[in-house]
Design a protein around this motif. Structure first.
Motif, short mmCIF file in Angstrom:
data_model
loop_
_atom_site.label_atom_id
_atom_site.label_comp_id
_atom_site.label_asym_id
_atom_site.label_seq_id
_atom_site.Cartn_x
_atom_site.Cartn_y
_atom_site.Cartn_z
N ARG A 32 0.82 -1.20 0.00
CA ARG A 32 0.00 0.00 0.00
C ARG A 32 0.86 1.26 0.00
O ARG A 32 0.56 2.24 -0.68
N ARG A 33 1.97 1.23 0.75
CA ARG A 33 2.86 2.39 0.79
C ARG A 33 3.54 2.63 -0.56
O ARG A 33 4.07 3.72 -0.80
N LEU A 34 3.53 1.63 -1.42
CA LEU A 34 4.03 1.79 -2.79
C LEU A 34 2.91 2.21 -3.75
O LEU A 34 3.14 2.38 -4.95
N GLY A 35 1.69 2.31 -3.23
CA GLY A 35 0.54 2.68 -4.04
C GLY A 35 -0.19 1.50 -4.64
O GLY A 35 -1.15 1.67 -5.40
N VAL A 107 6.96 -5.54 -8.93
CA VAL A 107 7.00 -4.08 -8.82
C VAL A 107 8.31 -3.67 -8.15
O VAL A 107 8.89 -4.43 -7.37
N ARG A 108 8.75 -2.46 -8.44
CA ARG A 108 9.95 -1.92 -7.81
C ARG A 108 9.57 -1.22 -6.50
O ARG A 108 8.58 -0.49 -6.45
N ASP A 109 10.37 -1.44 -5.47
CA ASP A 109 10.14 -0.73 -4.22
C ASP A 109 10.83 0.63 -4.29
O ASP A 109 11.42 0.99 -5.31
N LYS A 110 10.79 1.40 -3.20
CA LYS A 110 11.37 2.75 -3.19
C LYS A 110 12.89 2.73 -3.36
O LYS A 110 13.47 3.73 -3.76
N ASP A 111 13.52 1.58 -3.07
CA ASP A 111 14.97 1.44 -3.24
C ASP A 111 15.34 0.73 -4.54
O ASP A 111 16.47 0.29 -4.71
N ASP A 123 -7.96 -12.66 -6.87
CA ASP A 123 -7.13 -11.50 -6.51
C ASP A 123 -7.34 -10.37 -7.51
O ASP A 123 -7.34 -10.59 -8.72
N MET A 124 -7.50 -9.16 -6.98
CA MET A 124 -7.54 -7.95 -7.81
C MET A 124 -6.42 -7.05 -7.34
O MET A 124 -6.22 -6.86 -6.14
N ILE A 125 -5.70 -6.49 -8.30
CA ILE A 125 -4.59 -5.60 -7.98
C ILE A 125 -4.70 -4.34 -8.81
O ILE A 125 -5.12 -4.38 -9.97
N THR A 126 -4.36 -3.23 -8.19
CA THR A 126 -4.25 -1.96 -8.89
C THR A 126 -2.82 -1.47 -8.72
O THR A 126 -2.36 -1.28 -7.58
N LEU A 127 -2.12 -1.32 -9.84
CA LEU A 127 -0.78 -0.76 -9.84
C LEU A 127 -0.90 0.70 -10.24
O LEU A 127 -1.51 1.01 -11.27
N PRO A 128 -0.33 1.60 -9.45
CA PRO A 128 -0.50 3.02 -9.75
C PRO A 128 0.25 3.45 -11.02
O PRO A 128 1.30 2.88 -11.35
N ALA A 129 -0.30 4.45 -11.69
CA ALA A 129 0.39 5.04 -12.84
C ALA A 129 1.79 5.45 -12.39
O ALA A 129 1.98 5.95 -11.29
N GLY A 130 2.79 5.18 -13.23
CA GLY A 130 4.15 5.61 -12.95
C GLY A 130 5.03 4.62 -12.22
O GLY A 130 6.23 4.82 -12.12
N ILE A 131 4.46 3.50 -11.71
CA ILE A 131 5.28 2.50 -11.02
C ILE A 131 5.92 1.58 -12.07
O ILE A 131 5.26 1.13 -13.02
N MET A 172 6.78 9.39 -8.11
CA MET A 172 7.93 9.63 -7.22
C MET A 172 7.56 10.64 -6.13
O MET A 172 8.00 10.51 -4.98
N LYS A 173 6.75 11.62 -6.45
CA LYS A 173 6.26 12.58 -5.45
C LYS A 173 5.42 11.84 -4.40
O LYS A 173 5.56 12.08 -3.20
N PHE A 174 4.54 10.93 -4.86
CA PHE A 174 3.74 10.12 -3.95
C PHE A 174 4.64 9.33 -2.99
O PHE A 174 4.41 9.31 -1.78
N LEU A 175 5.69 8.68 -3.53
CA LEU A 175 6.60 7.91 -2.67
C LEU A 175 7.29 8.80 -1.64
O LEU A 175 7.43 8.40 -0.49
N ALA A 176 7.71 9.97 -2.05
CA ALA A 176 8.37 10.89 -1.13
C ALA A 176 7.42 11.31 -0.01
O ALA A 176 7.83 11.38 1.17
#
Length: 180
Positions: A32-35, A107-111, A123-131, A172-176
């Motif tokens: 969730r913290r990755l969106g 998916v890539r994490d913040k690192d 299972d349903m998954i939503t990957l945010p735009a930009g990940i 990237m702004k969301f992650l920050a």
């Protein structure tokens, strides 16, 4: 319930689990913290499921189709499998609901480390735009999934590097902001 973990660096068969040893599990909260948004639904009754209907209404998912990924069902199967596994991002959220079979979203994490998300029926998954992400079948070599979109579907993947795209900058702004 969905399971996710950090991946090893092996270049062997992409359909293998690729778990680190010892395993480093990733929680739904970490996703969730990755969106990344996860839901569990009733895939046996997807055509009449009130939960799916409510999600589609609330999220404005007005367009959908169903894709079956199997060598006997998908035209240009080998080419598509390679394309799905190339690291890329989209300008819109990617929403997938697994109706049958199984596979992996990475998916890539913040690192910038890979996290593998094992997806199966319901299972349903939503990957945010930009990940940055990719998809592969698992060793079952079969998945049937509903693809959902807000408005007309846009299928364009932007392979890495695509860091100058507005969707990536917004992500990237969301992650920050999540890190604060």
């Amino acid at each position: 319930m969905v399971e996710a973990w950090y991946m090893d660096e092996s270049a062997e068969d992409q359909r293998a689990p690729h778990r680190l040893w010892p395993n480093r599990a990733v929680s739904l909260e970490e996703l969730r913290r990755l969106g990344v948004v996860y839901r569990k639904l009733d895939a046996d009754n997807y055509e009449t499921d009130p939960c799916l209907k409510e999600i589609r209404r609330a999220e404005n998912y007005s367009w959908m189709d169903i894709i079956t990924i199997h060598k006997d069902k998908l035209p240009n199967y080998e080419e598509k499998i390679k394309t799905f596994y190339e690291e890329h991002l989209h300008l819109d959220d990617e929403i997938r609901y697994i109706l049958d079979g199984s596979g992996y979203f990475d998916v890539r994490d913040k690192d910038d480390k890979w996290i593998r998300i094992s997806m199966e029926k319901g299972d349903m998954i939503t990957l945010p735009a930009g990940i940055y992400h990719r998809f592969t079948l698992d060793e079952s070599n079969y998945i049937k999934a509903m693809r959902l979109f807000v408005g007309e579907p846009v299928w364009t993947p932007y392979n890495r590097p695509s860091d100058d795209l507005p969707a990536r900058k917004q992500y990237m702004k969301f992650l920050a902001e999540e890190a604060q």
